[in-house]
Design an enzyme around this catalytic site. Structure first.
Site, PDB file in Angstrom:
ATOM      1  N   SER A   1      47.892 -22.533  34.675  1.00 45.73           N
ATOM      2  CA  SER A   1      47.283 -23.053  33.443  1.00 45.73           C
ATOM      3  C   SER A   1      48.270 -23.230  32.281  1.00 45.73           C
ATOM      4  O   SER A   1      48.127 -24.186  31.511  1.00 45.73           O
ATOM      5  CB  SER A   1      46.108 -22.170  33.025  1.00 45.73           C
TER       6      SER A   1
ATOM      7  N   LYS B   1      35.214 -13.105  35.107  1.00 42.94           N
ATOM      8  CA  LYS B   1      34.313 -14.213  34.756  1.00 42.94           C
ATOM      9  C   LYS B   1      32.903 -13.733  34.389  1.00 42.94           C
ATOM     10  O   LYS B   1      32.176 -14.412  33.676  1.00 42.94           O
ATOM     11  CB  LYS B   1      34.265 -15.248  35.888  1.00 42.94           C
TER      12      LYS B   1
ATOM     13  N   ASP C   1      34.752 -25.052  35.153  1.00 39.17           N
ATOM     14  CA  ASP C   1      34.859 -25.241  36.609  1.00 39.17           C
ATOM     15  C   ASP C   1      33.762 -26.204  37.074  1.00 39.17           C
ATOM     16  O   ASP C   1      33.989 -27.039  37.953  1.00 39.17           O
ATOM     17  CB  ASP C   1      34.657 -23.905  37.354  1.00 39.17           C
TER      18      ASP C   1
ATOM     19  N   GLY D   1      32.478 -16.532  43.384  1.00 41.10           N
ATOM     20  CA  GLY D   1      32.243 -17.012  42.021  1.00 41.10           C
ATOM     21  C   GLY D   1      32.374 -18.522  41.912  1.00 41.10           C
ATOM     22  O   GLY D   1      31.524 -19.195  41.311  1.00 41.10           O
ATOM     23  N   ALA D   2      33.459 -19.074  42.495  1.00 44.11           N
ATOM     24  CA  ALA D   2      33.689 -20.520  42.396  1.00 44.11           C
ATOM     25  C   ALA D   2      32.593 -21.274  43.141  1.00 44.11           C
ATOM     26  O   ALA D   2      32.085 -22.295  42.677  1.00 44.11           O
ATOM     27  CB  ALA D   2      35.050 -20.870  42.972  1.00 44.11           C
TER      28      ALA D   2
ATOM     29  N   LEU E   1      39.312 -26.116  47.190  1.00 39.86           N
ATOM     30  CA  LEU E   1      39.549 -25.568  45.850  1.00 39.86           C
ATOM     31  C   LEU E   1      40.921 -24.896  45.742  1.00 39.86           C
ATOM     32  O   LEU E   1      41.463 -24.740  44.654  1.00 39.86           O
ATOM     33  CB  LEU E   1      38.454 -24.545  45.497  1.00 39.86           C
TER      34      LEU E   1
ATOM     35  N   GLY F   1      42.791 -29.147  45.507  1.00 36.70           N
ATOM     36  CA  GLY F   1      42.326 -28.209  44.484  1.00 36.70           C
ATOM     37  C   GLY F   1      43.009 -28.425  43.142  1.00 36.70           C
ATOM     38  O   GLY F   1      42.439 -28.121  42.092  1.00 36.70           O
TER      39      GLY F   1
END
Ligand code: NAP
Length: 494
Positions: free
Chosen positions: A249, A296, A332, A359-360, A443, A466
């Site tokens: 990121s 998260k 996301d 989670g994703a 992903l 991804g």
């Protein structure tokens, strides 16, 4: 100032290293303990050839260095080398004043090393190292080092968020000590190395080829983080997670900030306690941050406002400060949709097989279900698949039965961590046979092309990496952070 630590075995190699990095650095630290014995003598002329300010350091083994000589021999060599045109000399905190008196060449009078350095305008750095933790009395330690008249330096190892907060408190607590050096070593220290000015440190160290976790290269410090340009006005952003140093990121946000001339920096923060991080966020005025595994869900009790997606998915990957309140959003969800939204709108994707139920996966399944796509979720642990399927009105099955869905869906989405470095040889969809007509979406973004995608491509499928989702969700975060669209001319290499 950015200081390049030099650890080559010859003076010529150290000089070459300075040349390669000259445009990124303000000074260099010559670690003479790394030099071959026959090279030591040449070190005296190093500052003249290097043509920049140099710190002379001869580090003992007990302080992480390589010098195994007796203390008397070491200090005497240091004294001789310090006759060169160095700007600083590093002396460890436990070296007594009495040990710094040397016989002159005539052998009669003793020379006071500290006085001699002062008369030649060479500053002494009094350094303290802790490779295990952060001492409880660190403020007292720095004050004591400063009382010796030189520059106090503490290189310590934070092990949790509270240790990191302690390092950021140094500036406020010890404002009166203008010149000081603070280094947080190890993975927890990375944010203190980048935001060294916020800790009150006059410089931060970097190494051309980082050899320990937490070290950064001069190029990263200067070109990616602009660490030397951080000032009172700089807006701090970041990413919290544990682990977090693998994150890509910063490669999205920092070039974006620079392109729109926004005085801001985006920093990775290792976080164990979300509560402690929110304290730090207030302390150093963090304006927003990304959230990754395992926080998260953990951030949600601290949010004053959440979007519909966060409420529905129960997962928040972005937090922004809005009018003295923290707001949680989930990029996301839309980042995943971006590469396929047209295909969904055109009716090309009506059914999907989702591998994984973490989670994703939850964000993705909700995004697909909210667009009326039928979902079958398969997972290693069937109960996890069942729980998500019940919540999202989808169908579920065990991962062992994945083969029975071969060629029966329009889209296959791989949401587990299988196939990610260092296990890039693993196939997350073993047993699934691609027909060539379905779209394969992974992903995992490291490596760029996974075994799953390679197999799909070979069968003739359209594939989506991804890194596309990573970039799309990052762009949306950038908008939430800055209020500007991500500059179209910036192409991050993820
Ligand atoms: P998570 O909540 O920990 O979920 C992990 C999932 O992977 C679970 O379904 C788990 O199954 C499954 N799994 C783990 N090891 C497995 C194995 N050896 N064999 C079979 N299944 C296995 O993680 P997450 O947050 O969902 O993230 C998952 C992946 O997505 C990560 O690689 C992450 O980097 C990636 N991701 C990418 C983006 C992007 O922008 N590209 C965004 C978010 C996440 P069990 O339920 O049986 O444990």
């Amino acid at each position: 100032m950015l200081c390049l630590t030099l650890t080559e075995s010859t003076i010529d190699e150290d000089l070459a290293c300075v040349e390669r990095n000259r445009k990124y650095i303000d000074l260099a630290e010559l670690r003479v303990d790394f030099l071959k014995t026959e090279e030591l003598g040449k070190a005296i002329d190093f500052p003249v050839h290097a043509k920049l300010p140099v710190i002379l350091t001869y580090r003992r083994v007990c302080d992480g260095g390589k010098c195994a000589l007796s203390e008397k021999q070491r200090l005497s060599t240091l004294f001789s080398l310090a006759q060169g045109k160095f700007s600083y000399v590093d002396i460890e905190d436990d070296v007594k004043k009495s040990e710094l008196k040397f016989k002159s060449q005539e052998g009669e009078k003793k020379i006071d090393f500290e006085a001699q350095m002062k008369s030649r305008n060479i500053k002494i750095i009094h350094s303290f190292h802790d490779f295990e933790g952060v001492p409880a009395d660190i403020f007292g330690k720095i004050s004591k080092l400063a009382s010796r008249g030189g520059i106090p330096k503490v290189a310590v190892t934070p092990n949790n968020m509270l240790d990191v907060i302690t390092l950021f408190r140094i500036q406020e607590e010890l404002k009166e000590i203008k010149d000081k050096i603070i280094i947080g070593m190890g993975p927890w220290g990375v944010c203190t190395r980048i935001l060294y000015k916020k800790c009150g440190s006059m410089l931060s160290f970097c190494t051309e080829v980082p050899s320990a976790i937490g070290q950064l290269s001069p190029k990263e410090m200067k070109e990616l983080y602009h660490a030397d340009k951080v000032d009172e006005q700089t807006h701090v952003y970041g990413i919290i997670g544990n682990p977090v140093l693998h994150t890509s990121s910063p490669l999205i946000h920092n070039p974006g900030f620079a392109a729109i001339h926004y005085n801001a920096v985006y920093v990775p923060f290792m976080v164990d306690s979300v509560r402690a991080f929110f304290k730090l966020a207030e302390m150093i005025h963090i304006y927003g941050f990304s959230v990754t595994i395992p926080h998260k869900r953990n951030v949600q009790p601290y949010l004053g406002k959440i979007t519909r997606e966060v409420k529905q998915i129960g997962s928040c990957n972005t937090v922004v400060r809005i009018q003295n309140m923290w707001k949680g959003i989930n990029t996301d969800y839309y980042g995943f949709l971006a590469p396929i939204s047209e295909l969904i709108a055109n009716g090309k994707i009506k059914s999907a097989l989702v591998i994984g139920a973490g989670g994703a996966s939850r964000a993705i399944i909700w995004a697909l279900r909210n667009h009326a796509v039928k979902v079958i979720v398969v997972n290693r642990t069937f109960e996890h698949a069942k729980s998500i399927a019940d919540e999202t009105m989808s169908t579920c099955d065990s991962l062992d039965h994945i083969g029975s869905y071969s060629g029966k869906v329009d889209l296959v989405v791989q949401t587990t961590s299988v196939g990610m470095v260092p296990d890039e040889k693993e196939d997350a969809a073993k047993g699934y046979l691609f027909s060539g007509s379905e779209i394969a979406y992974d992903l995992v973004y490291r490596p760029k092309e996974t075994v799953f995608l390679r197999r799909a491509e070979k069968a003739g499928c359209k594939t989506i990496e991804g890194s596309r989702m990573l970039l799309e969700q990052g762009k949306l975060q950038f908008e939430a952070f800055t209020g500007y669209h991500y500059p179209y001319w910036v192409k991050p290499e993820l």
